[in-house]
Design an enzyme around this catalytic site. Structure first.
Site, PDB file in Angstrom:
ATOM      1  CE  LYS A  69      -2.646   0.162   3.501  1.00  0.00           C
ATOM      2  NZ  LYS A  69      -1.623   0.823   4.345  1.00  0.00           N
ATOM      3  CB  THR A  71       4.905   0.047  -2.831  1.00  0.00           C
ATOM      4  OG1 THR A  71       5.769  -0.521  -1.842  1.00  0.00           O
ATOM      5  CG2 THR A  71       5.606   0.035  -4.189  1.00  0.00           C
ATOM      6  NE  ARG A  92       0.158   4.882   8.647  1.00  0.00           N
ATOM      7  CZ  ARG A  92      -0.061   3.593   8.916  1.00  0.00           C
ATOM      8  NH1 ARG A  92      -0.393   3.224  10.145  1.00  0.00           N
ATOM      9  NH2 ARG A  92       0.048   2.683   7.970  1.00  0.00           N
ATOM     10  CE  LYS A 103       4.839  -3.976   6.275  1.00  0.00           C
ATOM     11  NZ  LYS A 103       3.791  -2.947   6.133  1.00  0.00           N
ATOM     12  CB  ALA A 271      -4.716   1.197  10.862  1.00  0.00           C
ATOM     13  CG  PHE A 299      -3.270  -2.763   9.074  1.00  0.00           C
ATOM     14  CD1 PHE A 299      -2.255  -3.577   8.579  1.00  0.00           C
ATOM     15  CD2 PHE A 299      -3.154  -2.266  10.364  1.00  0.00           C
ATOM     16  CE1 PHE A 299      -1.151  -3.895   9.368  1.00  0.00           C
ATOM     17  CE2 PHE A 299      -2.055  -2.591  11.162  1.00  0.00           C
ATOM     18  CZ  PHE A 299      -1.057  -3.416  10.652  1.00  0.00           C
ATOM     19  CG  PHE A 379       3.290  -9.508  -6.283  1.00  0.00           C
ATOM     20  CD1 PHE A 379       4.204  -9.944  -5.344  1.00  0.00           C
ATOM     21  CD2 PHE A 379       2.438  -8.463  -5.935  1.00  0.00           C
ATOM     22  CE1 PHE A 379       4.277  -9.358  -4.081  1.00  0.00           C
ATOM     23  CE2 PHE A 379       2.497  -7.878  -4.687  1.00  0.00           C
ATOM     24  CZ  PHE A 379       3.425  -8.322  -3.755  1.00  0.00           C
ATOM     25  CD1 TRP A 407       8.282  -3.220  -4.898  1.00  0.00           C
ATOM     26  CD2 TRP A 407       9.073  -4.243  -6.723  1.00  0.00           C
ATOM     27  NE1 TRP A 407       9.372  -3.969  -4.524  1.00  0.00           N
ATOM     28  CE2 TRP A 407       9.880  -4.609  -5.621  1.00  0.00           C
ATOM     29  CE3 TRP A 407       9.385  -4.776  -7.979  1.00  0.00           C
ATOM     30  CZ2 TRP A 407      10.963  -5.476  -5.726  1.00  0.00           C
ATOM     31  CZ3 TRP A 407      10.465  -5.637  -8.094  1.00  0.00           C
ATOM     32  CH2 TRP A 407      11.245  -5.980  -6.977  1.00  0.00           C
TER      33      TRP A 407
END
Length: 554
Positions: A69, A71, A92, A103, A271, A299, A379, A407
Site C-alpha cells: 500500500k 509502495t 506516516r 516487515k 491502524a 491496513f 507481482f 514497484w
C-alpha cells in the site's frame, strides 16, 4: 535484481532545500536535519491555504507480509508528478517495532520509495523518541505523585495510563513496578504499550497546533481516585513540560521520493490498535503546498480508511476526493483459502473465492460517499487470466481498475492509475460523510461500524466493557468518535475468518477513552497494544558494515 535498500542507496537525492523550494518554501520556513531531511516550521504550516485535492490510498485486508500500500502511495504521487501535477505525498512514520520485527521497513518498495530510506526507518528526526519521552514523563509523574503523598487520592489500582516504548517486547505487556521497598514508591501492576499506540501519538496526529496539543495532553484521563472520579493529567500540572518535549515533534518532516517528489512524513499510529493516519497538520500543510495530495491509511479499508473518514476527517474538516483501493492477486487468493506455498501458483478458482473481500471493501468506501478506483499491485507471478478476472469483476461493479507496476517502474508504472483517478474525480461527485454522529451512544456507534463496515451480525460485550461504557456515560466522556482495535487480517475480529465472513459477532472486551485525543477505544478479539517479535525477527538479517553501509533493512 537489487533489494529495496540497495535501490534506495543508489538514489540521486536532491538537497532538501531544493525540494522545499519546489513547494514555495523559503529558507526561514524549514529547519534542516542534514542535507536530505528537514522540518517545516509551524509558522509556515499556518501560512498556507488549502487548495489541493486529497486522495486516500487504502487496501483490502492484507496478508501478514503486507501487500504494498505504501509502495502504491509513493508510486502514485510520482505518477502525478510525471503527468504535470504538483504532487505531494503525506505518509506516516515507521515504528521500530515492525522494522525489527516482521516487515523490516516501511518506506515503500522497489522503485517507489521515500528516501533517505535508512534514516526514515530508523531514528529519522527523533519524533518517536519525543513521543515516548513525553508519555513516560506523565507515567513517572503519576507514580511520583502517589509516592509524595497522593494529594489527588489516586487509586493505584485504577491507573489507566501506561508506559510505552517503540519496540515489540511481549515481556513488558504486564509488569509490576515499585518493587524494592519504600524508597521506590508503591508496588502496583502496570504494563507497556508500543509507542505508536500511545495517546500522545494520537494527540500529535489530531492536534491543530502546539497550544491545542498542550490542552489535549492536559485532558488525558490518567486514573480514577478513591471516590471513583476521573483524574486528568492537567491536575498534575505536567502538560506544559510534555508540550515542551514535543516542540519539534509537532513540526512535519519533509523528505523526497526516488523521483524527487516531495513527501511529508509525520506521525505514525497503527491502524489496528490506534487510528492509523498521519498528522492533520502534515496533511493540511500538503494540501496548501500541492495540487494533488496522496495520503494513506493503515491496513485494510475496514480499519485505516474507516478511521480516516470517521476520526481524522471529522477533526480536520477534510474531504477526500477519491479513494485508491489496493489489491493484489496473492492477497485475494489468500482470502480464497490458498496456502502460503500456493500464492505464486495461478488459480482463478481461489481468486474467485477471495475476491469477495475486495467487493466488501469497495462497498465500505462507497458507504462514505467517496468514489473508488481499484489498483492491482502487480507481482511477477500474476497470470494474465487472474488480472483479467479482477478487471472484469470491477467493471461489473462499475469501478475503474488499473494494473499498477510502480514497484518495478516507479512513477511510470502508475501513470494509468493517476489518469483514472483524475477521470474519476472529474466525472463522479464526492458526497463524503461519516457513517455515524459522535453524539450517538457508544453502543450505537460501535454497532454501525461493526454492521456497516465489517458486515457483522451483531456485537457482544464483556461484563467489563459494559461497566466501562456506563462509567464513560456517567462522566460525559461518551460523545467522541470510536476507534476500533481489531485484527487487520479479517473483516471480523478473528484473524482466521478470511474472505467475506458472514453470520459473525464482534466481541468487545474492553472500552476506554482517549480523552485528550478525543476518541473512544473499543478493544475486540485478541488484539494487543504491545506486539511481540516473531520467531525469526527481521533484525536478525540486519547489519552495518565497517564502511558504514547498512544492509538487510528490507
Amino acid at each position: 535484481m537489487y533489494t529495496d535498500i540497495e535501490i534506495a542507496q543508489r538514489a540521486k537525492m536532491e538537497p532538501i532545500i531544493n525540494v522545499a523550494a519546489k513547494l514555495g518554501l523559503k529558507d526561514e520556513d524549514i529547519e534542516l536535519y542534514g542535507r536530505y531531511k528537514c522540518k517545516i516550521s509551524i509558522e509556515a504550516c499556518n501560512k498556507v491555504k488549502e487548495k489541493g485535492k486529497l486522495i486516500l490510498v487504502t487496501a483490502i485486508n492484507p496478508t501478514p507480509a503486507g501487500e504494498g500500500k505504501s509502495t502504491v502511495t509513493v508510486g502514485l504521487g510520482d505518477a502525478f508528478s510525471r503527468i504535470g501535477k504538483k504532487s505531494v505525498i503525506a505518509l506516516r512514520e515507521p515504528s521500530l517495532g515492525p522494522v525489527f520485527g516482521v516487515k523490516g521497513g516501511a518506506a515503500g518498495g522497489g522503485y517507489a520509495q521515500v528516501v533517505p530510506m535508512e534514516d526514515i526507518n530508523l531514528h529519522f528526526t527523533g519524533d518517536m523518541h519525543a513521543i515516548t519521552t513525553a508519555n513516560n514523563l506523565l507515567a513517572a509523574a503519576i507514580d511520583n505523585h502517589i509516592h509524595q503523598g497522593n494529594k489527588l487520592n489516586i487509586d493505584s489500582r485504577r491507573i489507566i495510563f501506561k508506559r510505552v516504548m517503540d519496540m515489540n517486547d511481549r515481556a513488558l505487556r504486564n509488569v509490576v513496578v515499585g518493587m524494592g521497598g519504600k524508597v521506590n514508591g508503591f508496588v502496583r501492576e502496570d504494563g507497556f504499550m508500543i509507542t505508536v499506540a500511545s495517546e500522545i501519538m494520537a494527540i500529535l496526529c489530531l492536534a491543530k497546533d502546539l497550544n491545542d496539543l498542550k490542552v489535549r495532553m492536559g485532558n488525558i484521563l490518567i486514573a480514577y481516585n478513591l471516590n471513583g472520579e476521573p483524574v486528568y493529567a492537567k491536575e498534575l500540572e505536567i502538560q506544559g513540560a510534555m508540550a515542551l518535549l514535543m516542540k519539534d515533534a509537532i513540526k512535519p518532516n519533509l523528505v523526497q521520493t526516488l523521483e524527487n517528489t516531495p513527501a511529508l512524513i509525520h506521525g505514525g499510529p497503527f491502524a489496528n490498535i490506534a487510528h492509523g493516519c498521519n498528522s492533520i497538520i502534515a496533511t493540511k500543510t500538503a494540501l496548501g503546498l500541492g495540487d494533488i495530495v496522496v495520503t494513506e491509511a493503515g491496513f485494510g479499508a475496514d480499519l485505516g480508511a474507516e478511521k480516516f473518514f470517521d476520526i481524522k476527517c471529522r477533526y480536520g474538516n477534510l474531504k477526500p476526493e477519491c479513494v485508491v483501493l489496493v489489491a493484489t492477486v496473492r492477497a485475494l487468493k489468500h482470502h480464497g483459502g490458498a496456502k502460503k506455498e500456493e500464492l505464486n501458483i495461478p488459480s482463478v478458482e481461489k481468486l474467485s473465492m477471495g475476491i469477495q473481500n475486495l467487493e466488501k471493501q469497495i462497498e465500505n468506501i462507497k458507504s462514505f460517499g467517496v468514489p473508488v478506483v481499484v489498483a492491482i499491485n502487480k507481482f511477477i507471478t500474476d497470470s494474465d487470466e487472474e488480472v483479467s478476472y479482477i478487471n472484469d469483476f470491477c467493471n461489473k461493479l462499475g469501478v475503474k481498475v488499473s494494473l499498477t507496476e510502480v514497484w518495478e517502474k516507479g512513477g511510470e508504472g502508475g501513470v494509468d492509475l493517476a489518469n483514472k483517478v483524475l477521470e474519476t474525480i472529474a466525472k463522479e461527485e464526492e458526497n463524503f460523510a461519516p457513517i455515524y454522529s459522535e453524539k450517538e451512544s457508544i453502543k450505537d456507534k460501535i454497532s454501525k461500524i461493526a454492521k456497516t463496515v465489517y458486515g457483522a451480525k451483531g456485537v457482544q460485550y464483556s461484563p467489563a466493557a459494559i461497566k466501562q461504557i456506563g462509567e464513560l456515560e456517567k462522566f460525559n466522556m461518551d460523545k467522541f468518535p470510536v476507534c476500533m482495535a481489531k485484527t487487520q487480517y479479517s473483516l471480523s475480529d478473528n484473524q482466521f475468518l478470511l474472505g467475506r465472513p458472514k453470520d459473525f459477532d464482534i466481541t468487545v472486551k474492553e472500552v476506554r477513552v482517549s480523552n485528550g485525543a478525543g476518541f473512544i477505544v473499543a478493544l475486540t478479539g485478541d488484539i494487543m497494544t504491545m506486539p511481540g517479535l516473531p520467531k525469526v525477527p527481521a533484525a536478525n538479517r540486519m547489519d552495518i558494515l565497517d564502511d558504514g553501509e547498512i544492509v538487510g533493512l528490507f
